[in-house]
Design a protein around this motif. Structure first.
Motif, PDB file in Angstrom:
ATOM      1  N   LEU A  65     -13.209 -31.484  46.911  1.00 50.73           N
ATOM      2  CA  LEU A  65     -14.268 -32.541  46.344  1.00 50.73           C
ATOM      3  C   LEU A  65     -14.315 -34.067  45.785  1.00 50.73           C
ATOM      4  N   MET A  66     -13.172 -34.064  45.142  1.00 52.54           N
ATOM      5  CA  MET A  66     -13.851 -35.280  44.610  1.00 52.54           C
ATOM      6  C   MET A  66     -13.247 -36.996  44.993  1.00 52.54           C
ATOM      7  N   TYR A  67     -11.801 -36.463  45.569  1.00 51.20           N
ATOM      8  CA  TYR A  67     -10.909 -36.866  45.656  1.00 51.20           C
ATOM      9  C   TYR A  67     -10.479 -37.543  46.723  1.00 51.20           C
ATOM     10  N   GLY A  68     -10.144 -36.019  47.479  1.00 51.12           N
ATOM     11  CA  GLY A  68     -10.068 -36.352  48.947  1.00 51.12           C
ATOM     12  C   GLY A  68     -11.070 -36.591  50.075  1.00 51.12           C
ATOM     13  N   GLY A  69     -12.335 -35.972  48.970  1.00 52.95           N
ATOM     14  CA  GLY A  69     -13.043 -35.321  49.766  1.00 52.95           C
ATOM     15  C   GLY A  69     -14.784 -37.004  49.705  1.00 52.95           C
ATOM     16  N   ILE A  70     -15.194 -37.217  48.383  1.00 53.00           N
ATOM     17  CA  ILE A  70     -15.984 -38.176  48.165  1.00 53.00           C
ATOM     18  C   ILE A  70     -15.419 -39.279  48.551  1.00 53.00           C
ATOM     19  N   ALA A  71     -14.323 -39.640  47.609  1.00 53.35           N
ATOM     20  CA  ALA A  71     -13.856 -40.677  47.646  1.00 53.35           C
ATOM     21  C   ALA A  71     -13.153 -41.565  48.589  1.00 53.35           C
ATOM     22  N   GLN A  72     -12.454 -40.572  49.828  1.00 58.40           N
ATOM     23  CA  GLN A  72     -11.747 -40.544  50.854  1.00 58.40           C
ATOM     24  C   GLN A  72     -13.283 -41.368  51.405  1.00 58.40           C
ATOM     25  N   LEU A  73     -14.288 -40.281  51.318  1.00 60.35           N
ATOM     26  CA  LEU A  73     -15.589 -41.095  52.391  1.00 60.35           C
ATOM     27  C   LEU A  73     -15.998 -42.401  52.151  1.00 60.35           C
ATOM     28  N   ILE A  74     -16.066 -42.668  50.229  1.00 57.14           N
ATOM     29  CA  ILE A  74     -16.397 -43.753  50.191  1.00 57.14           C
ATOM     30  C   ILE A  74     -15.610 -44.843  50.780  1.00 57.14           C
ATOM     31  N   ALA A  75     -13.901 -44.595  50.934  1.00 58.14           N
ATOM     32  CA  ALA A  75     -12.671 -45.448  51.707  1.00 58.14           C
ATOM     33  C   ALA A  75     -13.336 -45.968  52.796  1.00 58.14           C
ATOM     34  N   GLY A  76     -13.686 -44.896  53.538  1.00 57.41           N
ATOM     35  CA  GLY A  76     -14.263 -44.847  55.124  1.00 57.41           C
ATOM     36  C   GLY A  76     -15.386 -45.791  55.707  1.00 57.41           C
ATOM     37  N   VAL A  77     -16.489 -45.648  54.756  1.00 62.07           N
ATOM     38  CA  VAL A  77     -17.570 -46.331  54.815  1.00 62.07           C
ATOM     39  C   VAL A  77     -17.375 -47.860  54.279  1.00 62.07           C
ATOM     40  N   ILE A  78     -16.369 -47.882  53.556  1.00 65.38           N
ATOM     41  CA  ILE A  78     -16.125 -49.572  53.023  1.00 65.38           C
ATOM     42  C   ILE A  78     -15.439 -49.754  54.004  1.00 65.38           C
ATOM     43  N   GLN A  79     -14.679 -48.902  54.874  1.00 63.24           N
ATOM     44  CA  GLN A  79     -13.677 -49.596  55.996  1.00 63.24           C
ATOM     45  C   GLN A  79     -14.974 -50.089  57.478  1.00 63.24           C
ATOM     46  N   PHE A  80     -15.942 -49.286  57.776  1.00 62.34           N
ATOM     47  CA  PHE A  80     -16.724 -50.113  58.578  1.00 62.34           C
ATOM     48  C   PHE A  80     -17.499 -50.683  58.003  1.00 62.34           C
ATOM     49  N   ARG A  81     -17.701 -50.906  56.632  1.00 60.70           N
ATOM     50  CA  ARG A  81     -18.713 -52.668  56.147  1.00 60.70           C
ATOM     51  C   ARG A  81     -17.665 -53.051  56.810  1.00 60.70           C
ATOM     52  N   THR A  82     -16.244 -53.506  56.354  1.00 58.23           N
ATOM     53  CA  THR A  82     -15.284 -54.733  56.114  1.00 58.23           C
ATOM     54  C   THR A  82     -15.305 -54.628  57.653  1.00 58.23           C
ATOM     55  N   GLY A  83     -15.768 -53.971  58.973  1.00 56.54           N
ATOM     56  CA  GLY A  83     -15.320 -53.984  60.814  1.00 56.54           C
ATOM     57  C   GLY A  83     -14.598 -53.437  60.867  1.00 56.54           C
ATOM     58  N   ASN A  84     -13.710 -52.428  60.163  1.00 56.63           N
ATOM     59  CA  ASN A  84     -12.673 -51.667  60.434  1.00 56.63           C
ATOM     60  C   ASN A  84     -12.984 -50.138  60.604  1.00 56.63           C
ATOM     61  N   THR A  85     -13.164 -50.015  62.696  1.00 53.42           N
ATOM     62  CA  THR A  85     -13.721 -49.181  62.283  1.00 53.42           C
ATOM     63  C   THR A  85     -12.680 -47.888  62.781  1.00 53.42           C
ATOM     64  N   PHE A  86     -11.347 -48.096  62.893  1.00 50.45           N
ATOM     65  CA  PHE A  86     -10.289 -47.151  63.098  1.00 50.45           C
ATOM     66  C   PHE A  86      -9.355 -46.495  61.660  1.00 50.45           C
ATOM     67  N   THR A  87     -10.255 -47.062  61.212  1.00 47.96           N
ATOM     68  CA  THR A  87      -9.690 -46.621  59.255  1.00 47.96           C
ATOM     69  C   THR A  87     -11.248 -46.646  59.045  1.00 47.96           C
ATOM     70  N   GLY A  88     -12.383 -46.942  59.773  1.00 44.95           N
ATOM     71  CA  GLY A  88     -13.290 -46.183  58.809  1.00 44.95           C
ATOM     72  C   GLY A  88     -13.379 -44.583  59.560  1.00 44.95           C
ATOM     73  N   VAL A  89     -13.025 -43.966  60.743  1.00 44.06           N
ATOM     74  CA  VAL A  89     -13.327 -43.411  61.332  1.00 44.06           C
ATOM     75  C   VAL A  89     -12.307 -42.236  60.629  1.00 44.06           C
ATOM     76  N   LEU A  90     -11.317 -42.916  60.872  1.00 41.91           N
ATOM     77  CA  LEU A  90      -9.887 -42.259  60.117  1.00 41.91           C
ATOM     78  C   LEU A  90     -10.726 -41.279  58.899  1.00 41.91           C
ATOM     79  N   PHE A  91     -10.515 -42.287  57.676  1.00 37.83           N
ATOM     80  CA  PHE A  91     -10.471 -41.698  56.688  1.00 37.83           C
ATOM     81  C   PHE A  91     -12.451 -40.697  56.216  1.00 37.83           C
TER      82      PHE A  91
END
Length: 210
Positions: free
Chosen positions: A63-89
């Protein structure tokens, strides 16, 4: 080549700034670490290296790490223009959140005879997703390609184990999951070391042509 550069695979890593122009840091080490730690914990139980009775602790981490923290990491990747890692995370953050929700809230509504079929379907679905993101990974680096291939295979094996109720298949899938967790941890460490030392430290063997 770093995972953060996957959306711009033709750029040479030495030309990349320490942080994106937006001012956001590279969230890839976080996303990879969240996936690695959660996968390691569940795989230890699937491989029967730890007792199944401790499984609930995995879902707190899911819930807290694999889910929420990784989802946040994915959103940040989208924000910085990295589509591949944004979708992955984002997808695998949602994977762990979904697994938590299924086990905690919905699995009890499924007849016991079909619970394995339900979990098998869940794992097969994300295995299929992993195949198509793997197809998009061949301009990243060798470690990413191998990790995604191993993850797809692991999800299909675990799906088959749940669907058939085969403990041996689940155990094999557990050991495969440990290998995938190790690769994700290596990628996270490589990204984190590069961010810290401002140069590549652990080799990733980039596949993009510069």
């Amino acid at each position: 080549m770093t995972t953060a550069d996957l959306a711009q695979p033709t750029a040479h890593p030495a030309t990349q700034p320490a942080a994106p122009a937006s001012g956001w840091g590279n969230s890839a080490p976080l996303g990879l670490a969240a996936f690695a730690v959660t996968t390691f914990m569940l795989s230890m139980i699937n491989a029967k290296l730890m007792p199944a009775a401790i499984t609930p602790v995995v879902f707190g981490v899911a819930l807290m790490y694999g889910g929420i923290a990784q989802l946040i990491a994915g959103v940040i990747q989208f924000r910085t223009g990295n589509t591949f890692t944004g979708v992955l995370f984002s997808t695998f953050g949602a994977f762990w959140l979904s697994l938590f929700a299924i086990v905690q809230f919905f699995l009890e509504d499924i007849p016991a005879a079909h619970a394995g079929h339900a979990l098998g379907l869940f794992l097969y679905a994300f295995g299929i997703f992993t195949v198509w993101i793997w197809l998009a990974s061949f301009r990243t680096n060798v470690v990413v390609v191998v990790a995604l291939a191993g993850l797809a295979a692991t999800l299909f094996v675990l799906g088959a184990g749940n669907y058939s109720g085969s403990g041996l298949t689940m155990e094999i899938g557990g050991y495969m999951g440990l290998a995938v967790a190790a690769l994700a941890a290596y990628l996270s460490c490589a990204e984190l070391c590069e961010a810290s030392y401002k140069r590549p430290v652990l080799p990733l063997f980039p596949l993009a042509k510069h």
